[in-house]
Scaffold this motif. Sequence first.
Motif, short mmCIF file in Angstrom:
data_model
loop_
_atom_site.label_atom_id
_atom_site.label_comp_id
_atom_site.label_asym_id
_atom_site.label_seq_id
_atom_site.Cartn_x
_atom_site.Cartn_y
_atom_site.Cartn_z
N LYS A 41 46.91 0.09 114.90
CA LYS A 41 47.28 1.38 115.06
C LYS A 41 48.73 1.59 115.88
CE LYS A 41 45.96 6.38 115.92
NZ LYS A 41 45.01 7.17 116.30
N ARG A 42 48.53 1.00 117.08
CA ARG A 42 49.79 0.90 117.70
C ARG A 42 50.85 0.55 117.17
NH1 ARG A 42 49.93 -0.40 124.13
NH2 ARG A 42 52.19 -0.89 124.51
N LEU A 43 50.97 -0.55 116.26
CA LEU A 43 51.97 -1.15 115.56
C LEU A 43 52.61 -0.13 114.51
CD1 LEU A 43 50.78 -4.82 115.02
CD2 LEU A 43 52.77 -4.21 115.97
N VAL A 44 51.60 0.28 113.91
CA VAL A 44 51.99 1.30 112.76
C VAL A 44 52.85 2.69 113.46
CG1 VAL A 44 51.04 2.83 110.81
CG2 VAL A 44 50.08 0.69 111.07
N GLN A 45 52.19 2.94 114.31
CA GLN A 45 52.85 4.19 115.09
C GLN A 45 54.32 3.90 115.75
OE1 GLN A 45 49.85 5.08 117.92
NE2 GLN A 45 49.15 6.87 116.93
N ALA A 46 54.30 2.73 116.31
CA ALA A 46 55.49 2.16 116.94
C ALA A 46 56.45 2.31 115.63
CB ALA A 46 55.31 1.25 117.64
N HIS A 47 56.26 1.58 114.62
CA HIS A 47 57.22 1.47 113.50
C HIS A 47 57.49 2.66 112.92
CE1 HIS A 47 59.79 -1.64 111.47
NE2 HIS A 47 59.70 -0.81 110.37
N LYS A 48 56.59 3.51 112.78
CA LYS A 48 56.93 4.94 112.24
C LYS A 48 57.70 5.59 113.17
CE LYS A 48 54.18 4.72 108.67
NZ LYS A 48 54.23 4.54 107.29
N LEU A 49 57.79 5.26 114.36
CA LEU A 49 58.88 6.32 115.56
C LEU A 49 60.01 5.48 115.26
CD1 LEU A 49 56.23 6.55 118.47
CD2 LEU A 49 57.44 8.45 117.17
N HIS A 50 60.08 4.27 115.17
CA HIS A 50 61.55 3.40 114.78
C HIS A 50 62.11 4.33 113.24
CE1 HIS A 50 64.51 0.26 114.03
NE2 HIS A 50 64.02 0.40 112.91
N HIS A 51 61.35 4.47 112.32
CA HIS A 51 61.97 5.13 111.26
C HIS A 51 61.98 6.76 111.44
CE1 HIS A 51 61.90 1.91 108.24
NE2 HIS A 51 61.13 1.41 109.09
N ALA A 52 61.91 7.27 112.58
CA ALA A 52 62.06 8.74 112.90
C ALA A 52 63.58 9.19 113.16
CB ALA A 52 61.31 9.12 114.25
N THR A 53 64.53 8.09 113.01
CA THR A 53 65.83 8.25 112.98
C THR A 53 66.54 8.30 111.72
OG1 THR A 53 66.35 6.06 113.52
CG2 THR A 53 66.14 7.43 115.56
N ILE A 54 67.36 9.06 111.68
CA ILE A 54 68.18 9.22 110.48
C ILE A 54 69.82 8.34 110.81
CG2 ILE A 54 69.63 10.64 108.93
CD1 ILE A 54 67.67 12.66 109.65
N GLY A 55 69.87 7.28 109.83
CA GLY A 55 71.18 6.35 110.22
C GLY A 55 70.71 5.45 111.18
N LYS A 56 71.94 4.48 111.45
CA LYS A 56 71.44 3.49 112.38
C LYS A 56 71.67 3.67 113.90
CE LYS A 56 76.42 1.49 112.05
NZ LYS A 56 76.91 0.41 111.85
N GLU A 57 72.04 4.55 114.27
CA GLU A 57 72.41 4.74 115.62
C GLU A 57 70.85 5.24 116.46
OE1 GLU A 57 75.22 3.97 116.68
OE2 GLU A 57 76.07 3.99 114.86
N GLY A 58 70.98 4.83 117.59
CA GLY A 58 69.63 5.21 118.38
C GLY A 58 68.58 4.43 117.92
#
Length: 172
Positions: free
Chosen positions: A119-136
Amino acid sequence: MSAIGPVLIVLATIAGMEFLAWFSHKYIMHGFGWDWHRDHHEPHDKLLEKNDLYAIVGAGMSITAFAVGSPLVMGTAAWWPGTWIGLGILAYGVIYTLVHDGLVHQRYFRWVPKRGYAKRLVQAHKLHHATIGKEGGVSFGFVVARDPTALKRELKRQRQAGVAVLRDAVED
């Protein structure tokens, strides 16, 4: 030869590949390699992504290491650890495919973990995809995941600093 040496090389290679994956994801995929990685961050209904080309790069690394370790390819110049490094890269590729493409993005199977490290892996990667674009962004690793609460704080800090643009669902 004792089996301990090859096993340690394979395990060290798997660990090293997670660092290499984190580094290349943060500085290459979200840098000059964004053209290949962009479609991975955008909604689509295609079976394959341009981002999948990175798997070919990983396969090339594994094949090269196997070749360097092979007396059939290199003759007497073969470097025996190459075979085990190639196996470690291959093992990491399998782990990556199952965890990232399978579990996180559900490209091969459907299972949403309710607790634990999955679950932690899924949450962390979903947060990675929370940004729009390549910055941050946060959580550039694929198998090692930081605490999602800390990642949310980091995303908030990046948004406030103007470093990252977040998707609406995360900005709350």
